[in-house]
Write an enzyme that holds these catalytic residues in place. Sequence first.
Site, PDB file in Angstrom:
ATOM      1  N   TYR A   1       0.878  -1.181   0.000  1.00 45.57           N
ATOM      2  CA  TYR A   1       0.000   0.000   0.000  1.00 45.57           C
ATOM      3  C   TYR A   1       0.911   1.225   0.000  1.00 45.57           C
ATOM      4  CZ  TYR A   1      -3.754  -3.177   1.546  1.00 45.57           C
ATOM      5  OH  TYR A   1      -4.665  -4.206   1.640  1.00 45.57           O
TER       6      TYR A   1
ATOM      7  N   PHE B   1     -13.195  -5.171   1.748  1.00 49.84           N
ATOM      8  CA  PHE B   1     -14.301  -4.424   1.116  1.00 49.84           C
ATOM      9  C   PHE B   1     -15.619  -4.599   1.901  1.00 49.84           C
ATOM     10  CE2 PHE B   1     -12.276  -4.833  -3.420  1.00 49.84           C
ATOM     11  CZ  PHE B   1     -11.315  -3.903  -3.076  1.00 49.84           C
ATOM     12  N   PRO B   2     -15.584  -4.503   3.241  1.00 49.60           N
ATOM     13  CA  PRO B   2     -16.836  -4.684   4.003  1.00 49.60           C
ATOM     14  C   PRO B   2     -17.884  -3.626   3.680  1.00 49.60           C
ATOM     15  CG  PRO B   2     -15.113  -3.743   5.400  1.00 49.60           C
ATOM     16  CD  PRO B   2     -14.448  -4.157   4.117  1.00 49.60           C
ATOM     17  N   LEU B   3     -17.393  -2.472   3.171  1.00 50.11           N
ATOM     18  CA  LEU B   3     -18.326  -1.386   2.807  1.00 50.11           C
ATOM     19  C   LEU B   3     -18.441  -1.255   1.287  1.00 50.11           C
ATOM     20  CD1 LEU B   3     -17.055   1.232   5.424  1.00 50.11           C
ATOM     21  CD2 LEU B   3     -19.030  -0.305   5.596  1.00 50.11           C
ATOM     22  N   GLY B   4     -17.923  -2.252   0.571  1.00 44.71           N
ATOM     23  CA  GLY B   4     -17.986  -2.211  -0.884  1.00 44.71           C
ATOM     24  C   GLY B   4     -16.673  -1.806  -1.526  1.00 44.71           C
ATOM     25  N   GLY B   5     -15.713  -1.346  -0.736  1.00 41.52           N
ATOM     26  CA  GLY B   5     -14.396  -1.006  -1.279  1.00 41.52           C
ATOM     27  C   GLY B   5     -14.455   0.140  -2.258  1.00 41.52           C
ATOM     28  N   PHE B   6     -13.941  -0.094  -3.473  1.00 40.83           N
ATOM     29  CA  PHE B   6     -13.899   0.974  -4.484  1.00 40.83           C
ATOM     30  C   PHE B   6     -15.278   1.260  -5.087  1.00 40.83           C
ATOM     31  CE2 PHE B   6      -9.540  -0.673  -4.281  1.00 40.83           C
ATOM     32  CZ  PHE B   6      -8.849   0.512  -4.059  1.00 40.83           C
TER      33      PHE B   6
ATOM     34  N   PRO C   1     -18.611   1.764  -3.316  1.00 39.39           N
ATOM     35  CA  PRO C   1     -19.329   1.769  -2.035  1.00 39.39           C
ATOM     36  C   PRO C   1     -20.718   1.141  -2.138  1.00 39.39           C
ATOM     37  CG  PRO C   1     -18.321   3.906  -2.470  1.00 39.39           C
ATOM     38  CD  PRO C   1     -18.116   3.072  -3.709  1.00 39.39           C
TER      39      PRO C   1
END
Length: 295
Positions: A65, A215-220, A222
């Site tokens: 990263y 990606f618990p919130l959808g990642g790239f 949302p």
Amino acid sequence: MSKSKLGDQLTFPGTSLTVHRMGYGAMRLAGPGIYGPPKDPDAAVAVLREAVAAGVNHIDTADFYGPHITNQIIRKALHPYPPGLVIVTKLGARRPPDKSWQPANSREELIAGVHDNLRNLGVDTLDIVNLRMVGPGHGLEVGSIAEQLTALADLRRKGLIRHLGLSNVTAAQVAEAQAITDVVCVQNYYNVAHRDDDALVDDLARQGIPYVPFFPLGGFSPLQSSTLSAVARRLEATPMQVALAWLLQRSPNILLIPGTSSLAHLRENLAAAQLTLSPPTLAELDGIAAPRRFV
Ligand SMILES: NC(=O)c1ccc[n+]([C@@H]2O[C@H](COP(=O)([O-])OP(=O)(O)OC[C@H]3O[C@@H](n4cnc5c(N)ncnc54)[C@H](OP(=O)(O)O)[C@@H]3O)[C@@H](O)[C@H]2O)c1
């Protein structure tokens, strides 16, 4: 297990490492496209310090990263690390100057990656290293992971790594890995709308192995769902809080590492550990995922 405002605590199996179910994912602390430095490095440091001050004791990172940037920010913000803080890193990818994500899974690359993590985090031993397989996009690469995992198990025997986990892997690869070494966690793509790993989550729960959705919130991309928004309105919460609460209630072996570069979002995400969803609400949210196709 002790319950706190960040949820129950779980111990990675066969280790002395115990973390709250609500943790933090540090990927977003690097610059745009997870490449280069962030626009406001002080803000990144502030997010990490507030997370730990709030009780977060599980931080997910990778030296690719930035590259290197996220680990250097973690070191600047938190070193010397407080007792009990578990930093989980990943090996298996590299970021060339064109900013793409490429596999870096040769024995030499894995060894170099361990040393990059040790240096940039400022530690002698890495708590947990996930072997991160890089398939097409965020998809899974099928095939054996024995060679890569054997290389990491050698580094573990040398004392550079305490424990090993896996990321972006299939159930067959998890089983293959367990014949080579103990696997203390699995980190794959999973959230309320993307549930390809339902069976794997349950299988790991039966084995007492934490499943850590990325990606618990959808990642790239949302998460966006009228159901999520309606439930959030009803509960006077935000859709992202509902998505995190759903994951915590989905299975007791799920550990969360939502990513954010924002203090406001950090506070919102941590507070989701205190949100309880009733069985009818859970059933409503279960309807968000596209139906699985069985072949
Ligand atoms: N193993 C793997 O292959 C892999 C792959 C990807 C990620 N990861 C790990 O998983 C962690 C989580 O994944 P992620 O960070 O990519 O995705 P995520 O947690 O699903 O979502 C992060 C995104 O959502 C935004 N966000 C966060 N909290 C929010 C809130 N309360 N309201 C609205 N937006 C919010 C963030 O923007 P702001 O910064 O503006 O808040 C960021 O754009 C990463 O940090 C990383 O450590 C692992």
